[in-house]
Design an enzyme around this catalytic site. Sequence first.
Site, PDB file in Angstrom:
ATOM      1  N   ARG A   1      20.813  13.057 -23.112  1.00 54.26           N
ATOM      2  CA  ARG A   1      20.247  11.237 -22.072  1.00 54.26           C
ATOM      3  C   ARG A   1      18.145  11.531 -22.450  1.00 54.26           C
ATOM      4  NH1 ARG A   1      16.513   9.928 -18.765  1.00 54.26           N
ATOM      5  NH2 ARG A   1      16.508  12.075 -18.174  1.00 54.26           N
ATOM      6  N   ASP A   2      17.581  12.199 -22.210  1.00 60.51           N
ATOM      7  CA  ASP A   2      16.396  11.799 -21.838  1.00 60.51           C
ATOM      8  C   ASP A   2      15.844  11.636 -23.573  1.00 60.51           C
ATOM      9  OD1 ASP A   2      13.700  12.075 -21.085  1.00 60.51           O
ATOM     10  OD2 ASP A   2      14.113  13.794 -20.127  1.00 60.51           O
TER      11      ASP A   2
ATOM     12  N   HIS B   1      11.366  20.311 -14.446  1.00 58.69           N
ATOM     13  CA  HIS B   1      11.700  19.211 -15.953  1.00 58.69           C
ATOM     14  C   HIS B   1      10.050  19.055 -16.390  1.00 58.69           C
ATOM     15  CE1 HIS B   1      14.271  15.225 -17.653  1.00 58.69           C
ATOM     16  NE2 HIS B   1      12.351  14.733 -17.852  1.00 58.69           N
TER      17      HIS B   1
ATOM     18  N   HIS C   1       8.297  17.640 -19.455  1.00 59.82           N
ATOM     19  CA  HIS C   1       7.771  17.385 -20.677  1.00 59.82           C
ATOM     20  C   HIS C   1       6.434  17.708 -21.652  1.00 59.82           C
ATOM     21  CE1 HIS C   1      10.876  13.887 -21.113  1.00 59.82           C
ATOM     22  NE2 HIS C   1      10.350  14.285 -20.003  1.00 59.82           N
TER      23      HIS C   1
ATOM     24  N   CYS D   1       9.506   8.926 -22.823  1.00 59.93           N
ATOM     25  CA  CYS D   1      10.586   8.057 -21.409  1.00 59.93           C
ATOM     26  C   CYS D   1       9.517   6.594 -21.907  1.00 59.93           C
ATOM     27  CB  CYS D   1       9.437   8.477 -20.094  1.00 59.93           C
ATOM     28  SG  CYS D   1       9.976   7.378 -18.981  1.00 59.93           S
TER      29      CYS D   1
ATOM     30  N   ASN E   1      11.022  16.850 -24.200  1.00 58.80           N
ATOM     31  CA  ASN E   1      10.339  17.599 -22.647  1.00 58.80           C
ATOM     32  C   ASN E   1      10.605  18.786 -23.293  1.00 58.80           C
ATOM     33  OD1 ASN E   1      13.269  15.740 -22.126  1.00 58.80           O
ATOM     34  ND2 ASN E   1      12.474  16.535 -20.454  1.00 58.80           N
TER      35      ASN E   1
END
Length: 310
Positions: free
Chosen positions: A19-20, A211, A213, A244, A253
């Site tokens: 996802r990310d 979380h 990055h 993002c 991440n």
Amino acid sequence: MSTLQQLPRHVDVVEVGPRDGLQNEAAAITLETKVELVERLAAAGFANVEAAAFVSPKWVPQMADSAEVMARIARRPGTTYSALVPNVRGMEAALAAGVGEVVVFSAASEAFAQRNINCSIAESIARFEPVAAMARDAGVRLRGSISCALGCPYQGAVAPAAVADVVRRMADLGCDDVDIADTIGVGTPGAVQAVFEACARVLPMQRLAGHFHDTYGQALANVLAALELGVASFHASVAGLGGCPYAKGATGNVATEDLLYMLHGLGLHTGVDLDAVVDAGTFISAALGRASHSRAGRALQLHRAETARG
Ligand code: HMG
Ligand code: MG
């Protein structure tokens, strides 16, 4: 006793690469590749794989086939497949797709909330109220995610109290857990500890996750700083994929391979097979036509090749 001897013995690693990671890739990625990536990661032992986002395809085109990904994957018992949901429409799609945990996401900075979800923080929480009720009725876990908890690309500094305030609102919504996200990777260990200490006055440390990055190369140091406070859940992205779309220049991440290498080296248990994650990282990097962004992933691959040569 060294602080390293007092760390949580088990650490949950949530794999967010599908996802990310993939949401920020401009290149077309086939449905088959997405499905295989999720399946490889689940097989590696993650209890939670963030596999999809039921957001507007106009805003994030790469996630447009989330329903198909969820429909195609062979599900493993014991793995929760989670997905981002911005509103009731997304929630309906997520429930129809059989998502095991939904993630509602807002920000600690008003400027970022406007850019990412086109509304204020207060409006986002109001939008999530019916989503939370639907999650409760369906018996689906609810997670909250707070962007820009350590700094905002538009606003700059973000006060720990502002982050704690959004944690409180997400706890009031009924979120089981809340992610403290360093969207642009600017945080350093002292700042990370200050934010988690502020948030833990609102929600127990065991229900907070990191979380991070890795834009400024601080993510592993930040994980260690949070671990020292008793945080035992972290997000990571295989091969360091991602960024993002609404935070220009933000990189992925912390790479999952790097995180696992550190956690296992500390003697902490994750239940995840690092070798299988290295293979998944090699697979997705090849599909994207580039080298893995994980230092440990690349080093372990090299070590394997040298061992095979004898
Ligand atoms: P909007 O434009 O204000 O809302 O977007 P809207 O209601 O006017 O909808 C716009 C269009 O999208 C409409 O289509 C809707 O039907 C459609 P049109 O009528 O123009 O053809 N639409 C949807 N389509 C599919 N699924 C939906 C949906 N909702 C509306 N759920 C909205 C508001 C929240 C929808 C939009 O801003 C959005 O989708 N934002 C998502 C942004 C995003 O996904 N960002 C990346 C994920 S967050 C992240 O990466 C941070 C995180 O990793 C933590 C960290 O590191 O910080 C979690
Ligand atoms: Mg993120």
